[in-house]
Design an enzyme around this catalytic site. Structure first.
Site, PDB file in Angstrom:
ATOM      1  N   HIS A 317       0.836  -1.209   0.000  1.00 18.65           N
ATOM      2  CA  HIS A 317       0.000   0.000   0.000  1.00 18.65           C
ATOM      3  C   HIS A 317       0.867   1.255   0.000  1.00 18.65           C
ATOM      4  O   HIS A 317       0.621   2.194  -0.779  1.00 18.65           O
ATOM      5  CB  HIS A 317      -0.913  -0.016   1.227  1.00 18.65           C
ATOM      6  CG  HIS A 317      -1.809   1.173   1.331  1.00 18.65           C
ATOM      7  ND1 HIS A 317      -3.053   1.224   0.739  1.00 18.65           N
ATOM      8  CD2 HIS A 317      -1.653   2.366   1.953  1.00 18.65           C
ATOM      9  CE1 HIS A 317      -3.626   2.391   0.986  1.00 18.65           C
ATOM     10  NE2 HIS A 317      -2.780   3.108   1.733  1.00 18.65           N
ATOM     11  N   GLU A 318       1.883   1.280   0.846  1.00 20.31           N
ATOM     12  CA  GLU A 318       2.717   2.476   0.941  1.00 20.31           C
ATOM     13  C   GLU A 318       3.557   2.683  -0.327  1.00 20.31           C
ATOM     14  O   GLU A 318       3.799   3.820  -0.736  1.00 20.31           O
ATOM     15  CB  GLU A 318       3.614   2.409   2.180  1.00 20.31           C
ATOM     16  CG  GLU A 318       2.884   2.194   3.498  1.00 20.31           C
ATOM     17  CD  GLU A 318       1.725   3.157   3.725  1.00 20.31           C
ATOM     18  OE1 GLU A 318       1.773   4.285   3.218  1.00 20.31           O
ATOM     19  OE2 GLU A 318       0.767   2.768   4.406  1.00 20.31           O
ATOM     20  N   HIS A 321       1.547   4.472  -2.872  1.00 16.59           N
ATOM     21  CA  HIS A 321       1.432   5.918  -2.657  1.00 16.59           C
ATOM     22  C   HIS A 321       2.489   6.701  -3.443  1.00 16.59           C
ATOM     23  O   HIS A 321       2.326   7.914  -3.649  1.00 16.59           O
ATOM     24  CB  HIS A 321       1.575   6.242  -1.169  1.00 16.59           C
ATOM     25  CG  HIS A 321       0.285   6.266  -0.429  1.00 16.59           C
ATOM     26  ND1 HIS A 321      -0.785   7.056  -0.797  1.00 16.59           N
ATOM     27  CD2 HIS A 321      -0.121   5.600   0.693  1.00 16.59           C
ATOM     28  CE1 HIS A 321      -1.783   6.883   0.043  1.00 16.59           C
ATOM     29  NE2 HIS A 321      -1.409   5.999   0.953  1.00 16.59           N
ATOM     30  N   GLU A 340      -6.034   8.009  -1.021  1.00 19.21           N
ATOM     31  CA  GLU A 340      -6.203   6.660  -0.471  1.00 19.21           C
ATOM     32  C   GLU A 340      -7.018   5.718  -1.358  1.00 19.21           C
ATOM     33  O   GLU A 340      -6.687   4.536  -1.474  1.00 19.21           O
ATOM     34  CB  GLU A 340      -6.826   6.741   0.920  1.00 19.21           C
ATOM     35  CG  GLU A 340      -5.971   7.490   1.942  1.00 19.21           C
ATOM     36  CD  GLU A 340      -4.613   6.839   2.185  1.00 19.21           C
ATOM     37  OE1 GLU A 340      -4.370   5.714   1.702  1.00 19.21           O
ATOM     38  OE2 GLU A 340      -3.770   7.484   2.851  1.00 19.21           O
ATOM     39  N   TYR A 407     -10.733   5.117   1.747  1.00 23.15           N
ATOM     40  CA  TYR A 407     -10.026   3.982   1.171  1.00 23.15           C
ATOM     41  C   TYR A 407     -10.968   3.101   0.352  1.00 23.15           C
ATOM     42  O   TYR A 407     -10.730   2.837  -0.830  1.00 23.15           O
ATOM     43  CB  TYR A 407      -9.391   3.133   2.275  1.00 23.15           C
ATOM     44  CG  TYR A 407      -8.334   3.813   3.100  1.00 23.15           C
ATOM     45  CD1 TYR A 407      -6.988   3.517   2.927  1.00 23.15           C
ATOM     46  CD2 TYR A 407      -8.663   4.740   4.086  1.00 23.15           C
ATOM     47  CE1 TYR A 407      -6.002   4.125   3.696  1.00 23.15           C
ATOM     48  CE2 TYR A 407      -7.695   5.355   4.857  1.00 23.15           C
ATOM     49  CZ  TYR A 407      -6.370   5.053   4.656  1.00 23.15           C
ATOM     50  OH  TYR A 407      -5.406   5.661   5.421  1.00 23.15           O
TER      51      TYR A 407
END
Length: 644
Positions: A317-318, A321, A340, A407
């Site tokens: 997930h990071e 980003h 998100e 999200y």
């Protein structure tokens, strides 16, 4: 001509209809374009002395600059030639402990559009800074030196730097961190470089150690982060590194060894990774989130280290980003889904290449459970807008609106649009979206207009039908309270298997195929536990004991997501034999969603234990978490007093 082009670009950025209500800065009149921050650490006393050198470009005529601050000690504001500016801290609508205050700086004259100004602010912050987690040396593994880390999202950077604390403003940045202890190393957002010249004199008589960083890609304030303490880094392949306390470094590196593979597969789908190295810091347990996407320096909670690599989805997930949020950013916290929702979409696309079949579908199903729970939880009239993709955050701490809604509701909107446009078309649209809005901050309407134009220009079949459907669903999906206007059915036999097994436990007791659970994917186990939680009223204490004894759920090593659902079940069923394990769970981590989520059910069901446990454990948590739980306990106390 060149100046006029720059000015037009800046004005486009500043005059978005959807302005940021959570900044006290006058960013529509004057805009930061570069920040240099210099910090002298005194971690023993939990004090940091700092100087911020900020370069501005004026967009309108102005004779003042307003910046955001939170509990900072401002010592001086001056030009590079040493001339001081008058300043004052202005309290705005009693927001001091909610969003902070306004630092109002009176300039020496009226500045015209396109003029530049650089000023310096000398200041200090301490443990009142709600972005900062200060740990004593006793709270570290080695117990040699103290430790410090920050969490600036949403609008908490103003507690460590006086600046325009809004995602609408992006700037390049450099920094220098000074330590007087050789054991204390520092890492910050950006690329580590050779030491920069100091801009302040600190009267340091002993040897000091200097760490400097730079980032030439513009970022908003919330992406600035620092970690300092007895920490080391280890290369794990390609451009990837792991940072942690030395004792844990080898184990963490082993758990995260797939990171280069994740980045490779993500770039295959979305395009080049532009940021340079990818470093991930595994912080102490008090870090308040699963992860935080600082460029070149992701922060992550140790809860992602499970032992079987099942928790590293947070790292995926990071990484996502790097494109979704860090390259194209929502321009305020009402547009958090731009960061998100897009990020979750890219994360789950990557799972198709790096995880077993249907892993992404199971993730979407679990996400939908979280979305429904979040929407149902926002019942207070003041919080109803938090059910939407455009929450109202004026005169509020935007952290309060944070939930799974941006999200999962955001992800589902993008998933639905992909079904309309087609998978390959949608991938091309996302790549062009990133190129079109590169390094900009946008609102939902910017994406909406881009999407419609892109479909009209690039989709050759059923074009008008698709455009008409987008027009019908998009704005209600963003602004309408309650569930999204379209229900998406995520289907896989793996979901059915987990639900069927849970139903056997609920309705009959231990089934013959109870061992199937042990072969489930980690997120499939969450489906099982969600079904158990949803049917807690059908569970007696004997069944809970059988479940616990067979699967060893109390004290589970299967990760916090499964444990969280189990412990909520224990509390809701008032299963007293499981309470000690609940307390141990709350003492073992600091992630806001788990701590706050557990206290949400603990407070109404076990109010005495909730108060006692929090009084005992408050020091374990980051201020963002401790303050939220404290508010919940006060609300319960006030409600009880009102009833009496």
């Amino acid at each position: 001509m060149f100046k006029l082009i720059i000015f037009a670009f800046l004005m486009h950025q500043c005059l978005s209809v959807d302005v940021d209500p959570n900044t006290f800065s006058n960013y529509l009149e004057v805009r930061m374009n570069h920040l240099h921050v210099e910090w002298l650490l005194n971690l023993d006393k939990k004090i940091v002395n700092g100087t911020a050198q900020i370069s501005f470009k004026f967009l309108k005529h102005a004779n003042y600059i307003d910046l955001d601050v939170y509990q900072l000690d401002i010592l001086n504001v001056y030009q590079l030639n040493g001339n001081a500016f008058k300043y004052e801290i202005q309290v705005v609508k009693q927001q001091s402990l909610i969003q902070g205050d306004r630092l109002h700086i009176v300039l020496d004259r009226v500045y015209n559009p396109l003029e530049n100004l650089t000023l310096r602010i000398k200041y200090a912050f301490d443990e009142r800074a709600r972005a900062v987690g200060f740990l004593t040396k006793e709270q570290t593994h080695s117990k040699n030196v103290p430790y410090m880390f920050t969490q600036c999202e949403s609008n908490n950077c103003r507690s460590i730097i006086p600046l325009q604390d809004t995602p609408s403003v992006k700037f390049t940045y450099t920094s220098t961190v000074i330590s007087t202890n050789p054991l204390i190393k520092a890492f910050m957002t950006g690329e580590q470089i050779a030491s920069l010249p100091l801009i302040e004199q600190y009267g340091l008589e002993s040897t000091f150690y200097q760490y400097s960083f730079q980032l030439n890609i513009p970022i908003p304030a919330y992406l600035i982060g620092i970690v300092a303490g007895e920490i080391e880094q280890k290369h794990i392949g390609a451009n990837c590194y792991v940072i942690s306390e030395p004792f844990y470094l080898d184990d963490y590196a082993k758990e995260l060894e797939e990171l280069p593979f994740f980045i490779e597969k993500m770039t295959d789908y979305i395009g080049p990774y532009i940021w340079g190295d990818y470093k991930i810091v595994i912080l102490p347990q008090s870090f308040p989130f699963g992860g935080m996407e600082h460029p070149l320096l992701t922060f992550a909670s140790p809860v992602i280290i499970v032992g079987d690599k099942s928790g590293v989805g947070t790292a995926v997930h990071e990484i996502a980003h790097s494109w979704m949020g860090n390259t194209v950013t929502g321009n305020n916290w009402s547009n958090m889904w731009i960061m998100e929702g897009f990020c979750v979409f890219l994360e789950r696309k990557t799972y198709k290449y790096v995880r077993p079949q249907d892993y992404d579908i199971i993730e979407a199903i679990n996400g939908n459970f979280n979305l429904i729970s979040a929407i149902q939880g926002f019942t207070d009239p003041e919080e109803k807008s938090y059910q939407t993709l455009h929450p109202t955050t004026i005169w509020k701490n935007p952290d309060d609106s944070t939930s799974s809604v941006p999200y999962e509701r955001g992800y589902q909107l993008l998933y639905y649009l992909e079904q309309l446009i087609g998978e390959e078309n949608f991938k091309l649209m996302l790549r062009q979206y990133l190129d079109h809005f590169k390094f900009q901050s946008i609102d939902e309407d910017d994406f909406y207009k881009f999407l419609l134009q892109w479909v009209r220009s690039n989709v050759k079949i059923n074009t008008q039908k698709i455009v008409d459907e987008i027009i019908v669903v998009y704005k209600p999906w963003v602004y309408q309270q309650g569930l999204p206007p379209k229900t998406i059915e995520f289907k896989t036999s793996k979901y059915d298997e987990a639900v069927a097994l849970a139903n056997k436990w609920i309705n009959e007791g231990k089934p013959d195929n109870a061992d199937d659970y042990n072969n489930y994917m980690a997120n499939q186990k969450m489906i099982f536990m969600q079904q158990i939680l949803d049917n807690y009223t059908k569970l007696n204490h004997a069944k809970l004991k059988d479940l616990d004894d067979y699967y060893k759920l109390s004290g589970t090593k299967s990760g916090p997501k499964i444990a969280f659902k189990w412990y909520k079940t224990v509390i809701l069923c008032k299963y007293d034999p499981g309470l000690d394990a609940v307390h141990t769970f709350l003492q073992s981590l600091g992630v806001r969603s788990y701590v706050v989520g557990t206290y949400e059910v603990l407070i109404p069901n076990y109010p005495t234990q909730a108060e006692a446990w929090f009084a005992l454990d408050k020091w374990l948590y980051h201020p963002l978490v401790a303050n939220r739980v404290e508010e919940m306990l006060k609300k319960k106390l006030n409600k009880d007093q009102f009833i009496q």
